[in-house]
Design an enzyme around this catalytic site. Structure first.
Site, PDB file in Angstrom:
ATOM      1  N   LYS D 158      -7.710 -34.710 -81.872  1.00 54.69           N
ATOM      2  CA  LYS D 158      -8.570 -35.172 -80.776  1.00 54.69           C
ATOM      3  C   LYS D 158      -7.940 -34.855 -79.426  1.00 54.69           C
ATOM      4  CE  LYS D 158     -10.921 -39.284 -82.630  1.00 54.69           C
ATOM      5  NZ  LYS D 158     -10.906 -40.754 -82.600  1.00 54.69           N
ATOM      6  N   GLY D 164     -17.273 -37.297 -76.403  1.00 57.25           N
ATOM      7  CA  GLY D 164     -18.517 -36.633 -76.788  1.00 57.25           C
ATOM      8  C   GLY D 164     -18.345 -35.557 -77.839  1.00 57.25           C
ATOM      9  N   GLY D 165     -17.275 -35.659 -78.648  1.00 58.46           N
ATOM     10  CA  GLY D 165     -17.144 -34.738 -79.769  1.00 58.46           C
ATOM     11  C   GLY D 165     -16.470 -33.425 -79.400  1.00 58.46           C
ATOM     12  N   GLU D 200      -5.169 -38.192 -85.649  1.00 57.24           N
ATOM     13  CA  GLU D 200      -5.528 -39.474 -86.227  1.00 57.24           C
ATOM     14  C   GLU D 200      -6.052 -39.248 -87.625  1.00 57.24           C
ATOM     15  OE1 GLU D 200      -7.248 -42.434 -82.964  1.00 57.24           O
ATOM     16  OE2 GLU D 200      -8.735 -41.950 -84.508  1.00 57.24           O
ATOM     17  N   GLU D 288     -11.834 -51.904 -81.993  1.00 60.53           N
ATOM     18  CA  GLU D 288     -11.726 -52.515 -80.661  1.00 60.53           C
ATOM     19  C   GLU D 288     -12.218 -53.952 -80.675  1.00 60.53           C
ATOM     20  OE1 GLU D 288     -14.187 -50.613 -77.745  1.00 60.53           O
ATOM     21  OE2 GLU D 288     -15.968 -50.613 -78.996  1.00 60.53           O
ATOM     22  N   ARG D 292     -17.183 -60.247 -75.361  1.00 63.05           N
ATOM     23  CA  ARG D 292     -18.457 -60.756 -74.847  1.00 63.05           C
ATOM     24  C   ARG D 292     -19.318 -61.162 -76.036  1.00 63.05           C
ATOM     25  NH1 ARG D 292     -19.326 -55.096 -75.445  1.00 63.05           N
ATOM     26  NH2 ARG D 292     -20.858 -54.933 -77.114  1.00 63.05           N
ATOM     27  N   VAL D 295     -25.258 -58.058 -78.711  1.00 62.05           N
ATOM     28  CA  VAL D 295     -26.691 -58.032 -79.012  1.00 62.05           C
ATOM     29  C   VAL D 295     -26.949 -58.694 -80.368  1.00 62.05           C
ATOM     30  CG1 VAL D 295     -28.644 -56.521 -79.553  1.00 62.05           C
ATOM     31  CG2 VAL D 295     -27.094 -55.928 -77.675  1.00 62.05           C
ATOM     32  N   ARG D 338     -33.516 -53.601 -84.074  1.00 65.56           N
ATOM     33  CA  ARG D 338     -33.730 -53.590 -82.627  1.00 65.56           C
ATOM     34  C   ARG D 338     -35.041 -52.881 -82.331  1.00 65.56           C
ATOM     35  NH1 ARG D 338     -27.929 -52.549 -79.668  1.00 65.56           N
ATOM     36  NH2 ARG D 338     -26.676 -53.800 -81.130  1.00 65.56           N
TER      37      ARG D 338
END
Lengths: 159, 456, 159, 456
Positions: D158, D164-165, D200, D288, D292, D295, D338
């Protein structure tokens, strides 16, 4: 795959003199394409069925009932004629028995007492009378067809 | 399980049954009257058949029309919901003779539990308390006094042919009994041409508590706890909840056992309800059996997690119950309010018409069962209920608060509804304390009633 | 699959002497294509019906620009005047400090650089300038009043 | 508990917070931009303050405007929801300096967990597995080969400055590693002007599983089980569920303990989420922390019965947690989809506009969280999500069936939505079997995407 549905569609094509019929119902994951031989050769419709476009036998839910979208309702009867609606839900018969003559035909003159058809409900044969004078312009349902309350059965030109 | 059924009802319960059928992968045929032809739920059925004009008598109550629709649609069973033909033994009988399964109890059971005296006798045989009474005509003062003594005051003297509160007298002691006895007889004679009266224990400030039962066709019967429906106006339920704030686990078990005993006595299968009066001393008395699903079955669904409509369908198709009594667990507290198209400010007169802006509540703890939406026209021909709003939370006070905020955010324009009345009921200190009885609405919200009367 | 709908469509074709009919009802997830045998009549019109009310026909691009619809604005300011709107949320002050004179008064003439007021936001005193020339016709909020973004503060007759 | 708070968000989450506040008897002030001025939920707040034009940068992201509104409205706390300023450490710091409680973690915690390298180090300190990797620049072929050997193939090369790949290569053996190493470096140099790459472990066909945590300001931290969010399109979650079909009780406990350990390491309080990748062998790797509410918090609410927004408010006001770990019980299965105003047939392009006929699903097992209604105009300025539909039933298959029938009865006219796509996703055999991974949507529903492309 619902063979009954296919049979009904083929019958519909026959009656309506359809050459081709295509239906895509995404909700049912169903695509049907039927094509009949062109005029000259009389029988055997070619039937092609493409089933289950959806990944799985999708939720078996169905399409519009009667009285659904506005497009379903065709414009109403031709000028000068009225639709004779079924007074009950049941099965429509044009004759008193399979061997009898039909009660009426296109072009026949009818009076208030003329029996137009029989609607069978709960094994009871209900004679349906014209209750008006006029001339049969069109017969809108097939012998033996299930009918709803209020479904147009005949087009009659009132005398 | 059935492959294809007919739904012989309309409105929210037709919608509710449609949902259960879809979840069980059953094809649905729904019948409708011309008064309901634009209802959105008709689109969700596999087939919809018009069976008559708007008048109930010629559509949803018309047995030949419904059976005929079932025959042309080739269904295996008819689901009646509540109201209309749901407790009509004749209809259940016709279904049987036409070889169509009726999703309800056997016709014999419907007939038996629907007959007041037979149901009372059944309860007595099952060892379940009934409201003590003379069980027949009381002819003389002396007889009346003897009954009153054996039952204990207060008692009610009732006209045998009576109804609507006429020919009724409450007596709290011997002199008022003697006066009341004669007064009730005269009034009964005058009103009904029949002076026969009987005597019953008068249950003061009762609560209406009912037990949900489920029985299969193999003799298994369980109960799913109680519902409290004490918030009523003229015997119309307005608010229902489960569990009842008046019922503790010991009482719940006793009432549940009583309900199951009565159900066994009547060879009951299907979902059903056994209704009781509960007095201030926690004595309960059998009133009647409702041999159908009820409007308020939903509160029991929330606290037990059991889908009662699915259960009905499974039972009718011959499956044994999935649950044993010991598997039934009540979790949290559910409150339901009935949203009716009525004007509580004008004696609850119906308020049919087209709904404009419409936003039903949602979010945590809320369930909304309804066939209504913005643009829907509430037809004037039927019951005024347009939906049932439920709050299910971990305890009663949380459920009450959730319901209050849900009522607060409910927007319905174009018609009047019972929403503002429910906000007042749920905010009332008696309701909050759970000490309200069946006189609660008349006592505190009567002022809202007769503000303006119609022409009649 | 709604057979009744199909029956009605076929009848419609018959009456209207249609050779072909296509319907796409996205709402219902339904597409129907029917074609009849060519008859002697040479001109068979191909009819395409796009149905289902107007859900997707109506271009789904949002109308309302940032300012929102003009109709939403109640009656508007008196003719010849314009509303001076607050550029921020905060507290409105007519003077730099309690002891100072007001920045402006009704009847005062202002120019683009004239300070009209202060809006306090997060302890910061933001001087708000007229940014136009004109005359103060009315002061719409009180000293010390909390104000929203976009709230009218003054009526100004533009020079 | 707070007496009065400000809600610094919009749409369904503003609505959700309003509901929680009402149920806790907290007064609400909601801020809004001019783009939202007609939203119905504004009516439900005690006060609504316009803070700027439709542009987020000048309204919902404008710190001075929001703080100023909080000051003039005299609130004790600000509730940020998700998105906008919810994970902005600076904003939390400003709140603190203005003596307004921020309903979220301490600014230091937000900053720490928001920094990728610090969060990874924290996880390692807490003894939680992270995706194995070089943890820094890999300069030479030899180094690359050494890392690949220690990590085990497949690995991912990486670009350190990448995104974005681009500048990414998968290697499954030594030769492809050597090729990929050079290719990635060149691409990284070309794209980002920085050839630095790191290595990774490549987790194949992973599932996205995250653990909900709740921590108070007194050091108590618990977890509320996991959510599976493997149905994603370009890292946007489409469907979430709890429990995960891939997680058994033993794994749940291990992941829960890992999440709590990381939270303790960062002195976490508030509701929060610890995200993991789960590979086919049930190894999980920390990704991660989301500091917060999320959704999809709603699915956890359904299965645990805990109101997470109410919990956030209680925590921020200083109350200790009401639950201990052993009190947490997961009941049944919840699935959420959703509902976005997007056209899945046209590469998910946004479909804002005025909603016409609108009928949201209801009935048993259904929860609907939304600010939308018939007549509402979906503004073009914000996120396209107009609501979250949840089904909660006794098991996964029942929840799936309930969701399918709910999607089927959902009527939204005037805009395009993700409803038909969800019907297809939930009907897919992989989803039904619960064996889908994060590549599922791209794999099976990509065809639905680029049918028609716009002019650009």
């Amino acid at each position: 795959m619902d063979l009954n549905l296919l049979r009904k569609l083929v019958r519909l094509m026959d009656r309506g003199e359809l050459a081709e019929l295509e239906i895509e119902d995404e909700k049912q994951g169903l695509r049907v394409h039927l094509r009949r031989f062109e005029e000259s050769s009389p029988t055997s419709p070619t039937v092609q069925v493409l089933g289950g476009g959806a990944p799985m036998a999708a939720a078996p839910m169905a399409a519009a009932p009667a009285g659904g979208p506005a497009v379903a309702e065709p414009s109403g009867p031709p000028a000068g004629t009225i639709e004779f609606a079924s007074p009950m839900v049941g099965t429509f018969y044009r004759a008193a028995s399979p061997d009898s003559a039909n009660f009426t035909e296109v072009g026949a003159k009818v009076t208030a007492d003329s029996v137009l058809c029989i609607v069978e409900a709960m094994k009871v044969m209900n004679e349906i009378k014209a209750e008006m004078s006029g001339e049969i312009v069109e017969i809108l349902v097939e012998n033996g067809e299930p009918i709803e309350f209020g479904q147009p059965l005949f087009l009659i030109k009132k005398a | 399980m059935f492959r294809r059924v007919l739904i012989a009802n309309r409105g929210e319960i037709a919608q509710r049954i449609l949902r259960a059928c879809k979840e069980l992968d059953i094809e649905t045929v729904v019948v409708y009257s011309e008064g309901d032809k634009d209802a959105l739920y008709l689109r969700h059925a596999n087939e919809a058949i018009c069976i008559g004009p708007a008048s109930s008598a010629r559509s949803y109550l018309d047995v030949p029309a419904i059976i005929s629709a079932a025959e042309i649609a080739d269904v295996e069973a008819i689901v009646p919901g509540y109201g209309f033909l749901a407790e009509n033994a004749h209809f259940a009988e016709v279904c049987r003779s036409c070889n169509i399964k009726f999703v309800g109890p056997a016709p014999e059971t419907i007939a038996a539990v629907g007959h007041k005296a037979r149901a009372r006798a059944m309860a007595i045989r099952a060892g379940v308390p009934v409201v003590p009474g003379s069980d027949g005509a009381v002819e003389t003062e002396v007889e009346a006094l003897r009954w009153a003594k054996s039952i204990g005051y207060p008692v009610m003297i009732k006209a045998a042919s009576g109804g609507g509160g006429r020919g009724m007298r409450i007596a709290r002691n011997d002199p008022s009994l003697v006066n009341g006895f004669h007064a009730a007889r005269s009034e009964a004679e005058a009103c009904f041409g029949d002076s026969t009266v009987y005597i019953e224990k008068f249950v003061e400030n009762p609560r209406h508590v009912e037990v949900q039962i489920l029985g299969d066709q193999h003799g298994n019967i369980i109960h799913l706890g109680e519902r409290d429906c004490s918030v009523q106006r003229r015997h119309q339920k307005l608010v229902e909840e489960s569990p009842s704030p008046s019922v503790d686990p010991v009482l719940r078990e006793a009432m549940g056992k009583a309900a199951v005993a009565i159900a066994k006595e009547s060879n009951y299968y299907n979902a059903g309800t056994v209704e009781f009066l509960l007095d201030a001393d926690k004595n309960f008395y059998f009133i009647e059996v409702n041999a159908r699903i009820q409007v308020e079955h939903t509160v029991t669904e929330m606290v037990t997690g059991v889908d009662l409509i699915q259960a009905q369908l499974k039972i009718a198709s011959g499956e044994p119950l999935e649950l044993k009594q010991e598997d039934v667990e009540m979790r949290g507290h559910a409150i339901e309010v009935r949203i009716n198209a009525e004007d509580p400010e004008r004696d609850f007169q119906p308020s049919p018409g087209k709904i404009g802006l419409f936003a039903a509540p949602g979010g945590p703890g809320i369930r909304w069962d309804s066939h209504a939406y913005g643009g829907y026209s509430v037809p004037p021909h039927y019951d005024s209920m347009i939906g049932k709003l439920l709050a299910h939370r971990k305890d009663r006070e949380s459920a009450r608060r959730t319901m209050l905020r849900a009522l607060d955010e409910f927007v319905v324009e174009g018609i009047k509804t019972t929403i503002p009345l429910h906000s007042r009921i749920l905010a009332h200190s008696d309701f909050r304390a759970g000490i309200h009885d069946t006189g609660f609405v008349e006592r505190y919200f009567a002022a809202a009633r007769p503000v303006i009367r119609g022409g009649s």
